[in-house]
Design an enzyme around this catalytic site. Sequence first.
Site, mmCIF file in Angstrom:
data_model
loop_
_atom_site.group_PDB
_atom_site.id
_atom_site.type_symbol
_atom_site.label_atom_id
_atom_site.label_comp_id
_atom_site.label_asym_id
_atom_site.label_seq_id
_atom_site.Cartn_x
_atom_site.Cartn_y
_atom_site.Cartn_z
ATOM 1 N N GLN A 1 -4.607 -4.851 7.230
ATOM 2 C CA GLN A 1 -5.574 -5.849 6.744
ATOM 3 C C GLN A 1 -5.509 -7.164 7.513
ATOM 4 O O GLN A 1 -6.269 -8.078 7.212
ATOM 5 C CB GLN A 1 -5.349 -6.117 5.243
ATOM 6 C CG GLN A 1 -5.573 -4.906 4.354
ATOM 7 C CD GLN A 1 -7.017 -4.405 4.352
ATOM 8 O OE1 GLN A 1 -7.951 -5.091 4.769
ATOM 9 N NE2 GLN A 1 -7.213 -3.179 3.889
ATOM 10 N N LYS B 1 -10.915 0.076 10.370
ATOM 11 C CA LYS B 1 -11.087 -1.159 9.581
ATOM 12 C C LYS B 1 -11.491 -2.331 10.468
ATOM 13 O O LYS B 1 -11.655 -3.454 10.002
ATOM 14 C CB LYS B 1 -9.790 -1.503 8.842
ATOM 15 C CG LYS B 1 -9.411 -0.484 7.759
ATOM 16 C CD LYS B 1 -8.152 -0.914 7.060
ATOM 17 C CE LYS B 1 -7.504 0.188 6.251
ATOM 18 N NZ LYS B 1 -8.188 0.509 5.004
ATOM 19 N N ASP C 1 2.915 -3.863 8.317
ATOM 20 C CA ASP C 1 1.665 -3.150 8.099
ATOM 21 C C ASP C 1 0.534 -4.142 8.373
ATOM 22 O O ASP C 1 0.287 -5.064 7.593
ATOM 23 C CB ASP C 1 1.643 -2.636 6.651
ATOM 24 C CG ASP C 1 0.303 -2.024 6.263
ATOM 25 O OD1 ASP C 1 -0.675 -2.176 7.026
ATOM 26 O OD2 ASP C 1 0.236 -1.414 5.190
ATOM 27 N N CYS D 1 -4.594 2.210 -3.818
ATOM 28 C CA CYS D 1 -3.366 2.780 -3.237
ATOM 29 C C CYS D 1 -2.186 1.836 -3.431
ATOM 30 O O CYS D 1 -1.356 1.668 -2.527
ATOM 31 C CB CYS D 1 -3.540 3.093 -1.751
ATOM 32 S SG CYS D 1 -4.855 4.241 -1.412
ATOM 33 N N HIS E 1 0.871 -1.179 0.000
ATOM 34 C CA HIS E 1 0.000 0.000 0.000
ATOM 35 C C HIS E 1 0.907 1.228 0.000
ATOM 36 O O HIS E 1 1.977 1.211 0.616
ATOM 37 C CB HIS E 1 -0.847 -0.056 1.269
ATOM 38 C CG HIS E 1 -1.935 0.963 1.350
ATOM 39 N ND1 HIS E 1 -1.701 2.287 1.635
ATOM 40 C CD2 HIS E 1 -3.280 0.853 1.207
ATOM 41 C CE1 HIS E 1 -2.853 2.947 1.664
ATOM 42 N NE2 HIS E 1 -3.823 2.095 1.413
HETATM 43 N N1 PLP Z 1 -2.006 -0.460 4.559
HETATM 44 C C1 PLP Z 1 -2.932 -1.254 4.040
HETATM 45 C C2 PLP Z 1 -2.559 -2.657 3.660
HETATM 46 C C3 PLP Z 1 -4.238 -0.788 3.856
HETATM 47 O O1 PLP Z 1 -5.164 -1.578 3.321
HETATM 48 C C4 PLP Z 1 -4.547 0.547 4.237
HETATM 49 C C5 PLP Z 1 -5.894 1.108 4.018
HETATM 50 O O2 PLP Z 1 -6.535 0.893 3.035
HETATM 51 C C6 PLP Z 1 -3.534 1.325 4.790
HETATM 52 C C7 PLP Z 1 -2.281 0.791 4.936
HETATM 53 C C8 PLP Z 1 -3.777 2.746 5.203
HETATM 54 O O3 PLP Z 1 -4.668 2.811 6.264
HETATM 55 P P1 PLP Z 1 -5.203 4.209 6.788
HETATM 56 O O4 PLP Z 1 -5.756 4.917 5.576
HETATM 57 O O5 PLP Z 1 -6.261 3.854 7.775
HETATM 58 O O6 PLP Z 1 -4.066 4.943 7.394
#
Ligand code: PLP
Length: 410
Positions: free
Chosen positions: A201, A224, A198, A364, A121
């Site tokens: 998910q 989430k 990270d 993203c 991401h």
């Molecule tokens: N990392 C992953 C794998 C994600 O799916 C997301 C959100 O879609 C993020 C990071 C970023 O999360 P946030 O927008 O809540 O900071």
Amino acid sequence: MNPLEIRKDFPIFQEIINGHPLVYLDSAATSQKPRQVLEVLQRYYERENSNVHRGVHTLGTRATEAYENAREKVARFIHAPSANQVVFTRGTTESINMIAYGYARLKLKQGDEIVLPPSEHHSNLIPWQQVARATGARLKYLPLQGDGTIRLEDVEAAVTSDTKIVAIAHVSNVLGTINPVRDIADIAHRNGSIIVVDGAQSVPHMPVDVQELDCDFLAFSGHKMLGPTGVGVLYGKKSLLEEMEPTYFGGEMIDVVELHESTWKEAPWKFEGGTPIIAGAIGLGAAIDYLNRIGMAEIAEHDAHLAALAVDRLSKMDGISVYGPAAGQPRSGLVTFNLDGVHPHDVATVLDSVGVAVRAGHHCAQPLMRLLGVGSTARASFYLYNTEDDVEALAQALEQAKEFFGYAIG
Ligand code: PLP
């Protein structure tokens, strides 16, 4: 677990979308909220609202206790050795940026390497680009297999004594692949590197134990996992949080302030400058209570079952391409697909017209889209309130979309 009973806790499922009951398949973007979380938020504002760590008055004490109690809940949820290793942030993005600014930019130098897959991401990719630009360190990308998985031998080959950071998602938000974080952590540690995971998910969808994973940092988002927006978590090993510098400076985070220099509190408070995310943290605590009541292992099994069903159903449909692990291979609760020849935004618009909410776009993850040879995809993601009927609703809505575009193209 019974998703039909669970749904009754989520007021949003009373919504009628374009004349149809809501089929919400976008929980990987953000989850819906149960009334148990909404009630805790309301109760906080009605009965406890006050600033924390400051007032000696009764409400101040109530708010502080509720806030610190939420930290304890988070720590137990991810099996952190201590609540002092849990920092409240705005979300995954902020947590990773805090590591990049407060740790990596101060520690890394020319010639150091940051190893990561190209499937990350953007929030676990751009902060590392920025670190590389600021320090002269180099980004080194791991090769991906066609199904998005990573081979441990490739990690072994990429990680060297020059590697200082390995950054990786536990679960891919696009492909649903589950990365072997513990094995990758072992490789990183053998080479003197740390690993940043990270968990955006994974933490909402499966049991996560930071000690078992042996990750040095873990980042995730409350919204989430049934919690409110605007709250997330940065977990870190104690010694690393001690070494790491705060990113924000001001009230709350200080010990002694002189005219020309100041000292900070200990972690986690030194990272929570200003009035912290009090209601958000308390709401996240309520979300964790809800998830624990259902059971994370059950949730993981349920989400993976629905995704496997969707992969099976969609793979049998003409004109649909499904990405990610093959049927039968480990996959979290999401499925990414395209209707050949039709832009996923158009597909998602037709699905929305019958109440089915899916995400469409690059998720993203533009470098991953390039590797897949597409500009964007549609994604259906499942959670504890989804049912097998939702998978069927998705398949039927896709049949309608095919028909619609068949007419349009023909
Ligand atoms: N990392 C992953 C794998 C994600 O799916 C997301 C959100 O879609 C993020 C990071 C970023 O999360 P946030 O927008 O809540 O900071």
